[in-house]
Design an enzyme around this catalytic site. Structure first.
Site, PDB file in Angstrom:
ATOM      1  N   SER A  90       0.964  -1.043   0.066  1.00  6.99           N
ATOM      2  CA  SER A  90       0.168  -0.138  -0.076  1.00  6.99           C
ATOM      3  C   SER A  90       0.517   1.187   0.119  1.00  6.99           C
ATOM      4  O   SER A  90       1.978   1.490   0.293  1.00  6.99           O
ATOM      5  CB  SER A  90      -1.011  -0.032   0.575  1.00  6.99           C
ATOM      6  OG  SER A  90      -1.604   1.210   0.846  1.00  6.99           O
ATOM      7  N   HIS A  94       2.267  11.786  -1.110  1.00  7.81           N
ATOM      8  CA  HIS A  94       1.620  13.569  -0.668  1.00  7.81           C
ATOM      9  C   HIS A  94       3.278  14.132  -0.747  1.00  7.81           C
ATOM     10  O   HIS A  94       4.090  14.985  -0.249  1.00  7.81           O
ATOM     11  CB  HIS A  94       0.959  14.263   1.077  1.00  7.81           C
ATOM     12  CG  HIS A  94       0.259  13.086   1.091  1.00  7.81           C
ATOM     13  ND1 HIS A  94      -0.709  13.357   1.023  1.00  7.81           N
ATOM     14  CD2 HIS A  94      -0.022  12.519   2.309  1.00  7.81           C
ATOM     15  CE1 HIS A  94      -1.921  12.387   1.077  1.00  7.81           C
ATOM     16  NE2 HIS A  94      -1.446  11.993   2.283  1.00  7.81           N
ATOM     17  N   HIS A 104      -1.863   7.369  -5.053  1.00  7.77           N
ATOM     18  CA  HIS A 104      -2.168   5.957  -4.038  1.00  7.77           C
ATOM     19  C   HIS A 104      -2.392   4.848  -5.004  1.00  7.77           C
ATOM     20  O   HIS A 104      -2.238   4.767  -6.259  1.00  7.77           O
ATOM     21  CB  HIS A 104      -3.638   5.651  -3.019  1.00  7.77           C
ATOM     22  CG  HIS A 104      -4.230   5.029  -3.166  1.00  7.77           C
ATOM     23  ND1 HIS A 104      -4.979   3.902  -3.865  1.00  7.77           N
ATOM     24  CD2 HIS A 104      -4.130   3.924  -1.806  1.00  7.77           C
ATOM     25  CE1 HIS A 104      -5.359   2.746  -2.597  1.00  7.77           C
ATOM     26  NE2 HIS A 104      -4.796   3.112  -1.740  1.00  7.77           N
TER      27      HIS A 104
END
Length: 298
Positions: A90, A94, A104
């Site tokens: 995962s 940013h 993402h």
């Protein structure tokens, strides 16, 4: 069903992505290995206050146990009483520059087993783009790369997984999408294990080609306090989605995962305002009118 091959791919994907991102930023990621008391563990790779990334995390986890948390069994009550393994990568990035979008990626595999019964398994994942100041060429490039990831497996997958992404990354209480979309799939086992694994690998392998050209185009654009202020405001939507709706966050917290790793997806600086609206005709309004609406970018 070869879970060792899946684990090897995921750990290799994590290292490949981190290596490329370290080159793009110029700062090394911090690497934290961790163990889960209930079984399993993982490796969290994190960057904060880099030259490009204000915060970024690339996590690998492989957790297992004798019983599933409510986030898994509520939707699938037939899984109650089964042991489980969940493994995946995962990633959330940013960037500091408001013109460079947040992104993402997630790829994962889940197996639930019980003596005397066939194992239940599925793959899931996807990637999506969350711009603060949208550029049509960026959205087109990202969505075309997503389509290319799925094309070898059938023309039906991209429109289906794009729609799934638009519907999943949606803030119901705000009545708006989280970003400009991408692809998303879950509980995917409609074909044999090897084919589902191959599709998941293709999604993982296409992440860097989808995102890196966008980052390179936007990371050095000049910006000011106004852009940073709007970025912080829009980041609040990211926080709201991850803490209220995201299945992975809920599963991680309910299954006793490492909190620091689960919440590394949250941006470091965020602002909320009461009943704020962008000025008509402004670049900020353009995000709402042109990018926070599902459309066929390809």
């Amino acid at each position: 069903m070869n879970l060792e091959a899946v684990k090897t791919y995921f750990t290799d994907l994590q290292e490949r992505i981190v290596s490329v991102l370290e080159t793009a930023d110029g700062k090394s990621f911090r690497r934290d290995g961790w163990e889960r008391p209930g079984g399993g563990g993982g490796l969290t790779c994190l960057i904060e206050e880099g030259k490009v990334f204000e915060r970024g995390g690339v996590n690998f986890s492989h957790v297992f146990g004798s019983g599933l948390p409510p986030s898994a069994t509520t939707a699938r009550p037939e899984l109650a009483g089964r042991s489980f393994q969940a493994l995946g990568v995962s990633l959330v990035l940013h960037p500091r520059n408001p013109y460079a979008p947040t992104t993402h990626l997630n790829v994962r595999c889940f197996v639930a087993e019980k003596a005397g019964a066939e194992p239940v398994w599925w793959f899931g994942g996807g990637m999506d783009l969350t711009p603060y100041y949208g550029f049509a060429e960026d959205a087109v490039h990202f969505h075309r790369t997503c389509r290319a990831a799925l094309a070898p497996f059938g023309e039906e997958y991209h429109p289906r997984f794009k729609k799934w992404c638009d519907e999943y990354f949606y803030l119901k209480h705000r009545k708006e999408p989280r970003g400009a979309g991408g692809i998303f799939f879950d509980d995917f086992n409609e074909r044999d294990f090897d084919t589902c694994f191959a599709l998941t690998r293709s999604v993982g392998d296409h992440f860097l080609p989808a995102y890196l050209p966008i980052l390179e185009r936007r990371k050095n654009l000049p910006y000011g306090e106004r852009e940073r202020d709007f970025q912080a405001y829009r980041r609040g939507r990211y926080v709201e989605f991850n803490l209220v709706f995201d299945r992975g966050t809920l599963f991680g917290l309910q299954s006793g995962g490492r909190t620091e790793s689960i919440l590394m997806s949250l941006p470091p600086l965020v602002k909320w305002r009461y009943d704020w609206l962008p000025r008509p005709g402004s670049p900020e309004e353009k995000l709402y009118t042109e990018f926070l609406i599902p459309k066929d970018w390809v």
